[in-house]
Design a protein around this motif. Structure first.
Motif, PDB file in Angstrom:
ATOM      1  N   ILE A 130       0.839  -1.198   0.000  1.00  0.00           N
ATOM      2  CA  ILE A 130       0.000   0.000   0.000  1.00  0.00           C
ATOM      3  C   ILE A 130       0.875   1.250   0.000  1.00  0.00           C
ATOM      4  O   ILE A 130       0.602   2.211  -0.735  1.00  0.00           O
ATOM      5  CB  ILE A 130      -0.967  -0.009   1.200  1.00  0.00           C
ATOM      6  N   GLN A 131       1.928   1.231   0.792  1.00  0.00           N
ATOM      7  CA  GLN A 131       2.866   2.359   0.777  1.00  0.00           C
ATOM      8  C   GLN A 131       3.474   2.541  -0.609  1.00  0.00           C
ATOM      9  O   GLN A 131       3.613   3.667  -1.099  1.00  0.00           O
ATOM     10  CB  GLN A 131       3.971   2.147   1.811  1.00  0.00           C
ATOM     11  N   MET A 132       3.818   1.413  -1.247  1.00  0.00           N
ATOM     12  CA  MET A 132       4.420   1.474  -2.584  1.00  0.00           C
ATOM     13  C   MET A 132       3.446   2.063  -3.598  1.00  0.00           C
ATOM     14  O   MET A 132       3.831   2.882  -4.441  1.00  0.00           O
ATOM     15  CB  MET A 132       4.831   0.070  -3.021  1.00  0.00           C
ATOM     16  N   SER A 133       2.176   1.678  -3.509  1.00  0.00           N
ATOM     17  CA  SER A 133       1.187   2.187  -4.462  1.00  0.00           C
ATOM     18  C   SER A 133       0.932   3.671  -4.255  1.00  0.00           C
ATOM     19  O   SER A 133       0.471   4.353  -5.167  1.00  0.00           O
ATOM     20  CB  SER A 133      -0.117   1.405  -4.338  1.00  0.00           C
ATOM     21  N   LEU A 134       1.221   4.159  -3.052  1.00  0.00           N
ATOM     22  CA  LEU A 134       1.029   5.572  -2.727  1.00  0.00           C
ATOM     23  C   LEU A 134       2.368   6.305  -2.644  1.00  0.00           C
ATOM     24  O   LEU A 134       2.499   7.293  -1.921  1.00  0.00           O
ATOM     25  CB  LEU A 134       0.270   5.704  -1.400  1.00  0.00           C
ATOM     26  N   THR A 135       3.335   5.821  -3.428  1.00  0.00           N
ATOM     27  CA  THR A 135       4.676   6.425  -3.418  1.00  0.00           C
ATOM     28  C   THR A 135       4.654   7.940  -3.630  1.00  0.00           C
ATOM     29  O   THR A 135       5.341   8.671  -2.901  1.00  0.00           O
ATOM     30  CB  THR A 135       5.581   5.757  -4.480  1.00  0.00           C
ATOM     31  N   PRO A 136       3.885   8.479  -4.587  1.00  0.00           N
ATOM     32  CA  PRO A 136       3.870   9.945  -4.753  1.00  0.00           C
ATOM     33  C   PRO A 136       3.416  10.681  -3.491  1.00  0.00           C
ATOM     34  O   PRO A 136       3.942  11.742  -3.161  1.00  0.00           O
ATOM     35  CB  PRO A 136       2.883  10.155  -5.907  1.00  0.00           C
ATOM     36  N   VAL A 137       2.452  10.104  -2.790  1.00  0.00           N
ATOM     37  CA  VAL A 137       1.990  10.708  -1.540  1.00  0.00           C
ATOM     38  C   VAL A 137       3.081  10.628  -0.487  1.00  0.00           C
ATOM     39  O   VAL A 137       3.345  11.603   0.235  1.00  0.00           O
ATOM     40  CB  VAL A 137       0.707  10.008  -1.033  1.00  0.00           C
ATOM     41  N   MET A 138       3.715   9.452  -0.388  1.00  0.00           N
ATOM     42  CA  MET A 138       4.795   9.266   0.589  1.00  0.00           C
ATOM     43  C   MET A 138       5.946  10.236   0.320  1.00  0.00           C
ATOM     44  O   MET A 138       6.544  10.790   1.256  1.00  0.00           O
ATOM     45  CB  MET A 138       5.310   7.822   0.539  1.00  0.00           C
ATOM     46  N   GLU A 139       6.251  10.467  -0.952  1.00  0.00           N
ATOM     47  CA  GLU A 139       7.335  11.399  -1.304  1.00  0.00           C
ATOM     48  C   GLU A 139       7.016  12.818  -0.841  1.00  0.00           C
ATOM     49  O   GLU A 139       7.881  13.530  -0.319  1.00  0.00           O
ATOM     50  CB  GLU A 139       7.574  11.367  -2.819  1.00  0.00           C
ATOM     51  N   ILE A 140       5.768  13.222  -1.020  1.00  0.00           N
ATOM     52  CA  ILE A 140       5.353  14.564  -0.584  1.00  0.00           C
ATOM     53  C   ILE A 140       5.447  14.674   0.939  1.00  0.00           C
ATOM     54  O   ILE A 140       5.977  15.656   1.478  1.00  0.00           O
ATOM     55  CB  ILE A 140       3.919  14.866  -1.066  1.00  0.00           C
ATOM     56  N   VAL A 153       6.485  21.132 -10.076  1.00  0.00           N
ATOM     57  CA  VAL A 153       6.372  21.851 -11.348  1.00  0.00           C
ATOM     58  C   VAL A 153       5.623  20.958 -12.334  1.00  0.00           C
ATOM     59  O   VAL A 153       6.077  19.859 -12.656  1.00  0.00           O
ATOM     60  CB  VAL A 153       7.767  22.228 -11.901  1.00  0.00           C
ATOM     61  N   SER A 154       4.486  21.412 -12.800  1.00  0.00           N
ATOM     62  CA  SER A 154       3.606  20.572 -13.612  1.00  0.00           C
ATOM     63  C   SER A 154       4.223  20.140 -14.936  1.00  0.00           C
ATOM     64  O   SER A 154       3.833  19.120 -15.498  1.00  0.00           O
ATOM     65  CB  SER A 154       2.286  21.292 -13.872  1.00  0.00           C
ATOM     66  N   SER A 155       5.187  20.893 -15.432  1.00  0.00           N
ATOM     67  CA  SER A 155       5.811  20.541 -16.710  1.00  0.00           C
ATOM     68  C   SER A 155       6.810  19.393 -16.579  1.00  0.00           C
ATOM     69  O   SER A 155       7.256  18.830 -17.577  1.00  0.00           O
ATOM     70  CB  SER A 155       6.502  21.769 -17.323  1.00  0.00           C
ATOM     71  N   LYS A 156       7.178  19.037 -15.355  1.00  0.00           N
ATOM     72  CA  LYS A 156       8.079  17.910 -15.125  1.00  0.00           C
ATOM     73  C   LYS A 156       7.260  16.627 -14.992  1.00  0.00           C
ATOM     74  O   LYS A 156       6.288  16.582 -14.235  1.00  0.00           O
ATOM     75  CB  LYS A 156       8.900  18.124 -13.852  1.00  0.00           C
ATOM     76  N   THR A 157       7.676  15.599 -15.718  1.00  0.00           N
ATOM     77  CA  THR A 157       6.915  14.343 -15.724  1.00  0.00           C
ATOM     78  C   THR A 157       6.754  13.759 -14.327  1.00  0.00           C
ATOM     79  O   THR A 157       5.651  13.357 -13.931  1.00  0.00           O
ATOM     80  CB  THR A 157       7.595  13.307 -16.640  1.00  0.00           C
ATOM     81  N   SER A 158       7.832  13.699 -13.557  1.00  0.00           N
ATOM     82  CA  SER A 158       7.774  13.107 -12.218  1.00  0.00           C
ATOM     83  C   SER A 158       6.889  13.923 -11.289  1.00  0.00           C
ATOM     84  O   SER A 158       6.125  13.378 -10.484  1.00  0.00           O
ATOM     85  CB  SER A 158       9.177  12.983 -11.622  1.00  0.00           C
ATOM     86  N   ASP A 159       6.960  15.246 -11.409  1.00  0.00           N
ATOM     87  CA  ASP A 159       6.125  16.115 -10.566  1.00  0.00           C
ATOM     88  C   ASP A 159       4.654  16.058 -10.977  1.00  0.00           C
ATOM     89  O   ASP A 159       3.757  16.202 -10.137  1.00  0.00           O
ATOM     90  CB  ASP A 159       6.615  17.565 -10.645  1.00  0.00           C
ATOM     91  N   ALA A 160       4.402  15.852 -12.260  1.00  0.00           N
ATOM     92  CA  ALA A 160       3.028  15.792 -12.747  1.00  0.00           C
ATOM     93  C   ALA A 160       2.277  14.629 -12.090  1.00  0.00           C
ATOM     94  O   ALA A 160       1.098  14.758 -11.737  1.00  0.00           O
ATOM     95  CB  ALA A 160       3.006  15.644 -14.261  1.00  0.00           C
ATOM     96  N   LYS A 161       2.978  13.509 -11.895  1.00  0.00           N
ATOM     97  CA  LYS A 161       2.355  12.359 -11.239  1.00  0.00           C
ATOM     98  C   LYS A 161       2.082  12.681  -9.776  1.00  0.00           C
ATOM     99  O   LYS A 161       1.012  12.361  -9.244  1.00  0.00           O
ATOM    100  CB  LYS A 161       3.252  11.129 -11.348  1.00  0.00           C
ATOM    101  N   ARG A 162       3.034  13.343  -9.122  1.00  0.00           N
ATOM    102  CA  ARG A 162       2.835  13.721  -7.713  1.00  0.00           C
ATOM    103  C   ARG A 162       1.672  14.701  -7.590  1.00  0.00           C
ATOM    104  O   ARG A 162       0.873  14.616  -6.665  1.00  0.00           O
ATOM    105  CB  ARG A 162       4.114  14.336  -7.151  1.00  0.00           C
ATOM    106  N   LEU A 163       1.573  15.620  -8.542  1.00  0.00           N
ATOM    107  CA  LEU A 163       0.473  16.599  -8.522  1.00  0.00           C
ATOM    108  C   LEU A 163      -0.881  15.925  -8.694  1.00  0.00           C
ATOM    109  O   LEU A 163      -1.882  16.346  -8.093  1.00  0.00           O
ATOM    110  CB  LEU A 163       0.673  17.639  -9.627  1.00  0.00           C
TER     111      LEU A 163
END
Length: 299
Positions: A130-140, A153-163
């Motif tokens: 569950i933590q792995m599936s919510l990696t973007p949330v965990m990173e934030i 930054v929305s133009s960055k691919t990795s950040d777009a997923k976190r957003l």
């Protein structure tokens, strides 16, 4: 009011025109048309132009020598009236009745899952998958713990997923944020420090328990919630915690969800729920957590 388009109508000898006789014939109609698991809710009977009543569906099963009866209330309604000396009843056809039952089961199970998810959020937040599936949330969450600020930054691919994830949870009071140009600037909100003081898993638990509808739709979260609900729902019916085998729990899962999960994956779900103290292992059987069950029966 439940709308019914496709109907069955049957007539029975009335004998006399009393309402009580009509009511007794009503049960006969329900059993003949929908099976022995269907029954008229006698408390729902009332006259509104015609005689109306709701139908309940009951499923009985034996689990570990315990007879359990699961009830789904007010699945559909039927009407009755006396016409030309005949007791005449109308209700949905069998296909429509089955669809109404499936809809009712879905609503009941879904509501139960969401309530259980609120209760076990602190437990399942420790499950690795569950933590792995919510990696973007965990990173934030980690970045806010470490640096008290995060810029996406929305133009960055990795950040777009976190957003994408953050936009679903941004209204929680553990965050405050603002958008500038193509960036989202995130900082700790009012409750962040209180929740973070007990670690990142506690923060994740806060997010899960306050966003249960969103979290329940995440594919990697679903099987754990469904496995837990399969157990606690039968204990709620029994009125006490039960010790049941993996095989019985798997059978209950299949009955509730109409799906046959991979046996090894199912055992893994159970193992993770044991590790997170949602379940307790007793010899070769599974038992629930007393504190969780106390909250379940208070719902």
């Amino acid at each position: 009011m439940i709308k019914i388009k496709n109907c069955i109508t049957k007539k029975y000898d009335q004998g006399n025109d009393s309402i009580e006789t009509l009511k007794s014939r009503m049960d006969e109609f329900v059993t003949e048309t929908y099976g022995s698991s269907a029954s008229v809710d006698l408390s729902s009977i009332e006259i509104i132009d015609k005689l109306h009543a709701y139908v309940d569906i009951f499923y009985s099963e034996i689990i570990e020598n315990n007879m359990l009866v699961r009830k789904f209330s007010h699945i559909f309604y039927i009407t009755g009236e006396e016409i030309n000396g005949k007791a005449t009843f109308t209700g949905p056809d069998r296909k429509t009745a089955l669809k109404l039952l499936e809809d009712a089961k879905y609503r009941t199970i879904n509501a139960g899952e969401l309530e259980l998810m609120k209760i076990i959020a602190p437990n399942i937040s420790s499950i690795g998958e569950i933590q792995m599936s919510l990696t973007p949330v965990m990173e934030i969450l980690r970045e806010l713990i470490d640096k008290n600020r995060m810029i996406l930054v929305s133009s960055k691919t990795s950040d777009a997923k976190r957003l994408k994830y953050f936009n679903q949870i941004s209204d929680l009071n553990i965050f405050k944020y603002e958008y500038k140009y193509d960036a989202c600037i995130i900082e700790p909100g009012e409750e962040f420090s209180n929740e973070a003081s007990n670690g990142i898993e506690n923060l994740l638990s806060f997010v899960i328990s306050h966003k249960i509808i969103y979290m329940s739709e995440i594919s990697s979260v679903k099987p754990y919630i469904r496995t837990a609900y399969s157990y606690y729902s039968i204990c709620e019916i029994a009125g006490n915690l039960m010790e049941i085998s993996v095989e019985h729990l798997l059978s209950e899962y299949i009955k509730l969800y109409g799906k046959d999960p991979d046996p090894l994956k199912f055992k893994n779900y159970i193992g993770s729920l044991i590790d997170s103290k949602v379940f307790i292992k007793i010899n070769d059987k599974i038992k629930g957590n007393e504190k969780i069950f106390e909250k379940v029966i208070k719902i």
